[in-house]
Design a protein around this motif. Structure first.
Motif, PDB file in Angstrom:
ATOM      1  N   VAL A 115      45.658  94.186  58.491  1.00 39.12           N
ATOM      2  CA  VAL A 115      45.792  92.741  58.308  1.00 39.12           C
ATOM      3  C   VAL A 115      47.170  92.431  57.730  1.00 39.12           C
ATOM      4  O   VAL A 115      47.638  93.119  56.817  1.00 39.12           O
ATOM      5  CB  VAL A 115      44.698  92.198  57.363  1.00 39.12           C
ATOM      6  N   ILE A 116      47.789  91.385  58.274  1.00 40.85           N
ATOM      7  CA  ILE A 116      49.108  90.967  57.802  1.00 40.85           C
ATOM      8  C   ILE A 116      49.014  89.537  57.286  1.00 40.85           C
ATOM      9  O   ILE A 116      48.634  88.625  58.031  1.00 40.85           O
ATOM     10  CB  ILE A 116      50.153  91.036  58.927  1.00 40.85           C
ATOM     11  N   PHE A 117      49.354  89.333  56.029  1.00 43.44           N
ATOM     12  CA  PHE A 117      49.384  88.006  55.428  1.00 43.44           C
ATOM     13  C   PHE A 117      50.823  87.495  55.405  1.00 43.44           C
ATOM     14  O   PHE A 117      51.746  88.249  55.097  1.00 43.44           O
ATOM     15  CB  PHE A 117      48.853  88.043  53.990  1.00 43.44           C
ATOM     16  N   GLY A 118      51.001  86.217  55.702  1.00 38.23           N
ATOM     17  CA  GLY A 118      52.313  85.616  55.575  1.00 38.23           C
ATOM     18  C   GLY A 118      52.619  85.334  54.112  1.00 38.23           C
ATOM     19  O   GLY A 118      51.712  85.158  53.300  1.00 38.23           O
ATOM     20  N   GLY A 119      53.892  85.296  53.760  1.00 41.89           N
ATOM     21  CA  GLY A 119      54.267  84.995  52.382  1.00 41.89           C
ATOM     22  C   GLY A 119      54.448  86.238  51.534  1.00 41.89           C
ATOM     23  O   GLY A 119      54.249  87.371  51.984  1.00 41.89           O
ATOM     24  N   GLU A 120      54.815  85.994  50.284  1.00 41.36           N
ATOM     25  CA  GLU A 120      55.052  87.092  49.356  1.00 41.36           C
ATOM     26  C   GLU A 120      53.728  87.660  48.836  1.00 41.36           C
ATOM     27  O   GLU A 120      52.733  86.956  48.724  1.00 41.36           O
ATOM     28  CB  GLU A 120      55.899  86.608  48.181  1.00 41.36           C
ATOM     29  N   LYS A 153      59.122  89.490  61.563  1.00 38.11           N
ATOM     30  CA  LYS A 153      58.690  90.810  61.113  1.00 38.11           C
ATOM     31  C   LYS A 153      57.171  90.947  61.193  1.00 38.11           C
ATOM     32  O   LYS A 153      56.654  92.042  61.425  1.00 38.11           O
ATOM     33  CB  LYS A 153      59.190  91.071  59.693  1.00 38.11           C
ATOM     34  N   ILE A 154      56.451  89.831  60.990  1.00 35.36           N
ATOM     35  CA  ILE A 154      54.995  89.849  61.173  1.00 35.36           C
ATOM     36  C   ILE A 154      54.669  90.219  62.617  1.00 35.36           C
ATOM     37  O   ILE A 154      53.818  91.073  62.888  1.00 35.36           O
ATOM     38  CB  ILE A 154      54.382  88.480  60.823  1.00 35.36           C
ATOM     39  N   LEU A 155      55.358  89.573  63.545  1.00 34.09           N
ATOM     40  CA  LEU A 155      55.152  89.851  64.967  1.00 34.09           C
ATOM     41  C   LEU A 155      55.482  91.305  65.285  1.00 34.09           C
ATOM     42  O   LEU A 155      54.718  91.992  65.978  1.00 34.09           O
ATOM     43  CB  LEU A 155      56.021  88.910  65.802  1.00 34.09           C
ATOM     44  N   GLU A 156      56.589  91.784  64.772  1.00 33.39           N
ATOM     45  CA  GLU A 156      57.012  93.159  65.033  1.00 33.39           C
ATOM     46  C   GLU A 156      55.996  94.165  64.503  1.00 33.39           C
ATOM     47  O   GLU A 156      55.647  95.134  65.189  1.00 33.39           O
ATOM     48  CB  GLU A 156      58.378  93.395  64.384  1.00 33.39           C
ATOM     49  N   LEU A 157      55.502  93.933  63.284  1.00 27.96           N
ATOM     50  CA  LEU A 157      54.529  94.846  62.689  1.00 27.96           C
ATOM     51  C   LEU A 157      53.215  94.827  63.464  1.00 27.96           C
ATOM     52  O   LEU A 157      52.607  95.875  63.710  1.00 27.96           O
ATOM     53  CB  LEU A 157      54.292  94.471  61.229  1.00 27.96           C
ATOM     54  N   ALA A 158      52.773  93.634  63.865  1.00 31.94           N
ATOM     55  CA  ALA A 158      51.529  93.520  64.632  1.00 31.94           C
ATOM     56  C   ALA A 158      51.630  94.281  65.950  1.00 31.94           C
ATOM     57  O   ALA A 158      50.719  95.032  66.325  1.00 31.94           O
ATOM     58  CB  ALA A 158      51.205  92.050  64.884  1.00 31.94           C
ATOM     59  N   LEU A 159      52.731  94.105  66.661  1.00 31.37           N
ATOM     60  CA  LEU A 159      52.905  94.784  67.945  1.00 31.37           C
ATOM     61  C   LEU A 159      53.037  96.295  67.763  1.00 31.37           C
ATOM     62  O   LEU A 159      52.593  97.071  68.617  1.00 31.37           O
ATOM     63  CB  LEU A 159      54.133  94.225  68.664  1.00 31.37           C
ATOM     64  N   THR A 160      53.624  96.715  66.651  1.00 29.31           N
ATOM     65  CA  THR A 160      53.726  98.149  66.368  1.00 29.31           C
ATOM     66  C   THR A 160      52.344  98.763  66.210  1.00 29.31           C
ATOM     67  O   THR A 160      52.056  99.843  66.756  1.00 29.31           O
ATOM     68  CB  THR A 160      54.556  98.391  65.094  1.00 29.31           C
ATOM     69  N   TYR A 161      51.469  98.068  65.481  1.00 33.03           N
ATOM     70  CA  TYR A 161      50.095  98.554  65.320  1.00 33.03           C
ATOM     71  C   TYR A 161      49.369  98.591  66.668  1.00 33.03           C
ATOM     72  O   TYR A 161      48.693  99.575  67.002  1.00 33.03           O
ATOM     73  CB  TYR A 161      49.327  97.649  64.357  1.00 33.03           C
TER      74      TYR A 161
END
Length: 205
Positions: A115-120, A153-161
């Motif tokens: 799971v990827i959350f946006g923000g800090e 970077k969220i998009l990149e991480l999601a596609l990497t998974y």
């Protein structure tokens, strides 16, 4: 909208709930015709074949367990695995706003979905907790919690998974015309016609 557009363009079927679904609906992603204009060739072929939009609405934010049901079906019906962990699926909460979202993210991660959350990160000051939520959980459960403020970077991480899971499962890359047959893009009126013609459920006696 950026993330949804890019995921769909890159042949990723998106399922959404809650506020995210409202935003997707406003952008027009919840109608089948949208697949013709936005979806990548592989996703478009699927959407055309069965008459679905590129983003599926699954209910309120508290209905996220339905997403895990879909991932379970991917594993079982697709003959890919006997568990959710390792499926080409990622949860994204780009603009989460309450602790409820964190709880939902935790049970997704514990079920085997990163799971990827946006923000800090609210726990970013602790290297130990961050290490636990990412590397340790990923090793033990095949799920993890990430916090990332940058949409790209969220998009990149999601596609990497997703790409990594597909490679581990030996899933073939999209081949034009390989899986499609006769395709009919059904609009809402056509689908309602089919539902109207169907026999009503008469129960069990």
């Amino acid at each position: 909208r950026f993330r949804a557009t890019e995921l769909v363009r890159r042949d990723v079927l998106v399922v959404s709930t809650g506020c995210g679904s409202a935003a997707c609906g406003t952008a027009g992603f919840l109608i089948p015709e949208m697949a013709l204009d936005t979806a990548g060739p592989g996703l478009r072929e699927v959407c055309e074949a069965i008459g679905i939009p590129p983003i599926l609405h699954l209910g309120a934010c508290v209905d996220n367990s339905r997403i895990l049901t879909i991932v379970s079906a991917m594993a079982q019906e697709g003959g890919l695995s006997d568990e959710i962990g390792g499926m080409p699926a990622v949860g994204i909460a780009p603009e989460w706003m309450s602790e409820k979202a964190l709880a939902i993210g935790c049970y997704f991660a514990a079920s085997g979905v990163p799971v990827i959350f946006g923000g800090e990160s609210p726990v970013g000051a602790s290297k130990q907790v961050t290490h636990l939520m990412t590397e340790v959980w990923l090793e033990r459960f095949r799920g993890a919690l990430h916090f990332e403020p940058d949409p790209e970077k969220i998009l990149e991480l999601a596609l990497t998974y997703i790409d990594g899971a597909r490679e581990d499962l030996n899933l073939r890359k999209y081949e034009p015309g390989k899986f499609g047959g006769e395709r009919v893009l059904m609009d809402m009126a056509a689908r309602r016609g089919i539902e109207k013609a169907a026999k009503p459920h008469i129960g069990i006696y």
